[in-house]
Design a protein around this motif. Structure first.
Motif, PDB file in Angstrom:
ATOM      1  N   LEU A  40      -6.712  11.785  -6.813  1.00  0.00           N
ATOM      2  CA  LEU A  40      -6.030  10.852  -7.284  1.00  0.00           C
ATOM      3  C   LEU A  40      -5.370   9.833  -6.252  1.00  0.00           C
ATOM      4  N   THR A  41      -5.737   8.156  -6.093  1.00  0.00           N
ATOM      5  CA  THR A  41      -4.976   7.549  -5.285  1.00  0.00           C
ATOM      6  C   THR A  41      -4.568   6.371  -6.192  1.00  0.00           C
ATOM      7  N   ILE A  42      -3.334   5.834  -5.545  1.00  0.00           N
ATOM      8  CA  ILE A  42      -2.513   4.754  -6.193  1.00  0.00           C
ATOM      9  C   ILE A  42      -2.726   3.419  -5.639  1.00  0.00           C
ATOM     10  N   SER A  43      -3.433   2.386  -6.365  1.00  0.00           N
ATOM     11  CA  SER A  43      -3.234   0.977  -5.666  1.00  0.00           C
ATOM     12  C   SER A  43      -2.180   0.228  -5.681  1.00  0.00           C
ATOM     13  N   TRP A  44      -1.524  -0.407  -4.731  1.00  0.00           N
ATOM     14  CA  TRP A  44      -0.483  -1.117  -4.924  1.00  0.00           C
ATOM     15  C   TRP A  44      -0.682  -2.401  -5.068  1.00  0.00           C
ATOM     16  N   ALA A  45      -0.020  -3.559  -5.625  1.00  0.00           N
ATOM     17  CA  ALA A  45      -0.287  -4.686  -6.001  1.00  0.00           C
ATOM     18  C   ALA A  45      -1.193  -5.387  -4.759  1.00  0.00           C
ATOM     19  N   GLY A  46      -0.477  -5.213  -3.694  1.00  0.00           N
ATOM     20  CA  GLY A  46      -1.241  -5.669  -2.508  1.00  0.00           C
ATOM     21  C   GLY A  46      -2.490  -5.179  -2.106  1.00  0.00           C
ATOM     22  N   GLY A  47      -2.929  -4.144  -2.702  1.00  0.00           N
ATOM     23  CA  GLY A  47      -4.314  -3.380  -2.291  1.00  0.00           C
ATOM     24  C   GLY A  47      -4.028  -2.014  -1.455  1.00  0.00           C
ATOM     25  N   GLU A  48      -2.763  -1.985  -1.188  1.00  0.00           N
ATOM     26  CA  GLU A  48      -2.300  -0.758  -0.277  1.00  0.00           C
ATOM     27  C   GLU A  48      -2.660   0.525  -0.999  1.00  0.00           C
ATOM     28  N   GLU A  49      -3.659   1.339  -0.532  1.00  0.00           N
ATOM     29  CA  GLU A  49      -3.900   2.774  -1.046  1.00  0.00           C
ATOM     30  C   GLU A  49      -2.979   3.702  -0.668  1.00  0.00           C
ATOM     31  N   THR A  50      -2.441   4.540  -1.797  1.00  0.00           N
ATOM     32  CA  THR A  50      -1.505   5.422  -1.581  1.00  0.00           C
ATOM     33  C   THR A  50      -2.154   6.835  -2.235  1.00  0.00           C
ATOM     34  N   LEU A  51      -1.940   7.991  -1.469  1.00  0.00           N
ATOM     35  CA  LEU A  51      -2.034   9.097  -1.997  1.00  0.00           C
ATOM     36  C   LEU A  51      -0.840  10.045  -2.471  1.00  0.00           C
ATOM     37  N   PRO A  52      -0.558  10.302  -3.612  1.00  0.00           N
ATOM     38  CA  PRO A  52       0.568  11.007  -4.181  1.00  0.00           C
ATOM     39  C   PRO A  52       0.252  12.426  -4.058  1.00  0.00           C
ATOM     40  N   VAL A  53       1.448  13.072  -3.055  1.00  0.00           N
ATOM     41  CA  VAL A  53       1.309  14.450  -2.960  1.00  0.00           C
ATOM     42  C   VAL A  53       2.721  15.097  -3.349  1.00  0.00           C
ATOM     43  N   PHE A  54       2.648  16.166  -3.997  1.00  0.00           N
ATOM     44  CA  PHE A  54       3.605  16.875  -4.586  1.00  0.00           C
ATOM     45  C   PHE A  54       4.042  18.006  -4.260  1.00  0.00           C
TER      46      PHE A  54
END
Length: 127
Positions: A40-54
């Motif tokens: 799972l990755t999260i796309s920010w409004a500006g298109g920046e991809e983020t990997l959530p790590v827990f």
């Protein structure tokens, strides 16, 4: 973000991700049981991809439920070595990594406060 905030979050990540710390698993949200791992990755409004790590399976499950993810997504334990391999390999396009993000309507602010750049994250994992 101010230099003081950058320092604080850098120290927080270093404390939680230090390779010298005794083995401590991390958790991802993934899809599929076999074949290539879809993380799972999260796309920010500006298109920046983020990997959530827990930092725990519980944190990952709360995120999964709060984000309304389908049952095809599951939590999966991972290691610092596997995270490094993912971020230098198939997920090298990820721009940021968020530690224990909280899904909410104004998630951009929350993600920005709980994330660091991919390269900095890998450096923290590998020492």
């Amino acid at each position: 973000m101010t230099n003081e905030a950058n320092y604080f979050f850098g120290e927080l990540f270093r404390e939680n991700l230090s390779p010298s710390r005794p083995y401590s698993p991390y958790w991802l949200i993934v899809m599929g049981e076999t074949g290539p791992l879809e993380v799972l990755t999260i796309s920010w409004a500006g298109g920046e991809e983020t990997l959530p790590v827990f930092s725990s399976e519980g944190e990952a499950r709360v995120f999964k439920k709060s984000a309304g993810l389908t049952s095809s997504w599951r939590t999966r334990e991972t290691s610092a070595g596997e995270l490094t391999s993912l971020l230098l390999g198939p997920y090298d396009g990820i721009e940021r990594v968020a530690l224990d993000p909280i899904p909410q309507a104004d998630g951009v602010l929350t993600l920005r406060l709980t994330s660091v750049g991919r390269k900095e994250f890998v450096e923290l994992l590998t020492g």
